[in-house]
Design an enzyme around this catalytic site. Structure first.
Site, PDB file in Angstrom:
ATOM      1  N   ASN A   4     -31.633 -36.708  -6.411  1.00  0.00           N
ATOM      2  CA  ASN A   4     -31.106 -37.955  -6.641  1.00  0.00           C
ATOM      3  C   ASN A   4     -30.045 -37.276  -7.498  1.00  0.00           C
ATOM      4  OD1 ASN A   4     -32.784 -39.297  -5.459  1.00  0.00           O
ATOM      5  ND2 ASN A   4     -33.684 -40.308  -7.055  1.00  0.00           N
TER       6      ASN A   4
ATOM      7  N   LYS B  90     -27.621 -43.490  -1.749  1.00  0.00           N
ATOM      8  CA  LYS B  90     -28.708 -43.615  -2.373  1.00  0.00           C
ATOM      9  C   LYS B  90     -28.320 -43.357  -3.840  1.00  0.00           C
ATOM     10  CE  LYS B  90     -33.721 -41.899  -2.840  1.00  0.00           C
ATOM     11  NZ  LYS B  90     -33.958 -40.984  -3.116  1.00  0.00           N
TER      12      LYS B  90
ATOM     13  N   SER C  13     -38.348 -47.753 -12.101  1.00  0.00           N
ATOM     14  CA  SER C  13     -37.560 -47.286 -11.537  1.00  0.00           C
ATOM     15  C   SER C  13     -37.762 -45.621 -12.433  1.00  0.00           C
ATOM     16  CB  SER C  13     -36.532 -47.188 -11.965  1.00  0.00           C
ATOM     17  OG  SER C  13     -36.240 -46.878 -13.010  1.00  0.00           O
TER      18      SER C  13
END
Ligand code: NAD
Length: 308
Positions: free
Chosen positions: A104, A186, A256
């Protein structure tokens, strides 16, 4: 195939374990000694969505030098340490070695490329999810599509081989001609969810219960969208704000990764998420005050862990 996984935490162990089960020669490379020792002694334990089992035919080492060269290197360290990890593992990369990042945040491709060049890098995103349970054990928490592709978008045989490698192992994958768009897509979701959950302690879905968090989410995502548009990024969806809210809803019970990081007093990926938006925006002369505030607050949290 001879595969090295650089950074064998939650995701590296998940992908490495599944590829080893499919018959590949997999080397997990990780600086976390207890984890490496546990895998060597007892095998890699995976629990969760893909079933509970112990995988013994996977190799685990603390130094890439013990591996020699690899045909594929899956880079799965946190984006905070990508460059130093690749620098410490240059022995894995031979002339033909492919590197794949499914990490990410922004800047992983650039950091890998600064060490090994850009010729042999594929990138992508994954909707698979995992968490570390303890040394030698991870929990498979989410399943979903993995998309891989060339940095410049062409659909090449090597990108197709990569998707086939995953599909044959049971990791659902496809080739994309727009991986940079997917990475930004994303990123925008992470921009809207991660820092806010880290700062408030809320689960993803709980962000939607409060007008205040909804407002900050919307402003942060809109700023980031402005940056993406200015850079000519082709986003994979129409409306970034409603997409982010849909993801928060679909993952409503999730803590998260950034919330998990601050709970465990670990360095977060803030600099590669909201912080990256601020940096990119500065170069373009765009103001991103909400992302700056989120970045600054998470930075201060990280800096003052020891005092609380
Ligand atoms: P993690 O912290 O569980 O694993 C990272 C591993 O890298 C750790 O085990 C750490 O010891 C190791 N490491 C650190 N420095 C290293 C070095 N120099 N050399 C070798 N190993 C080193 O992180 P994760 O959750 O697996 O996430 C990895 C990446 O994947 C991140 O960018 C994350 O945002 C992304 N991602 C995570 C998930 C998820 O569900 N966990 C889902 C999609 C994407």
């Amino acid at each position: 195939m001879r595969i090295a996984v650089l950074g064998a935490g939650a995701m590296g162990s998940l992908f490495g374990g599944i590829l080893a089960e499919a018959g590949h020669e997999v080397w997990l490379v990780d600086v976390w000694k207890e984890h490496v020792d546990a895998i060597r002694q007892r095998g890699l334990r995976i629990t969760g969505l893909s079933g509970d089992r112990v995988i013994r035919r996977v190799q685990a080492v603390e130094s890439a030098k013990e591996v020699g060269g690899a045909e594929l290197v899956l880079v799965f360290v946190k984006s905070t340490v990508t460059e130093e990890a690749v620098r410490g593992a240059v022995s894995l990369f031979e002339g033909h070695t492919l590197a794949l990042t499914l990490q990410n945040g922004l800047g992983n491709v650039e950091r890998i490329g600064s060490v090994i060049g850009f010729q042999n890098i594929l990138a992508g995103i994954t909707a698979q999810g995992a968490t570390v349970v303890g040394p030698g054990e991870i929990y498979h928490a989410g399943q979903g599509l993995t998309a891989v592709g060339e940095l410049k978008g062409a659909v090449t045989p090597r990108a197709e081989r990569m998707a086939a490698l995953f599909n044959e192992a049971g990791i659902q994958a496809q080739v994309s001609d727009n991986v940079m768009g997917l990475i930004w897509g994303k990123l925008l979701v992470n921009v809207g969810i991660n820092a806010l959950t880290a700062l408030t302690g809320l689960l993803n879905g709980q962000l939607l219960d409060h007008p205040e968090t909804m407002e900050v989410m919307e402003m942060a995502v809109l700023e980031a969208t402005q940056v993406a548009v200015a850079k000519g990024i082709r986003l994979p969806y129409e409306d970034p704000v409603s997409h982010t809210m849909e993801v928060a809803r679909a993952t409503s019970r999730n803590r998260s990764s950034m919330l998990q990081d601050v709970s465990n007093r670990r360095k977060t990926e803030i600099e590669m998420i909201n912080g990256a938006i601020v940096r990119e925006a500065e170069e373009l002369g765009i103001q991103t005050p909400v992302n700056r505030v989120l970045t600054n607050l998470v930075r201060v949290m990280e800096r003052t862990y020891a005092r609380n």
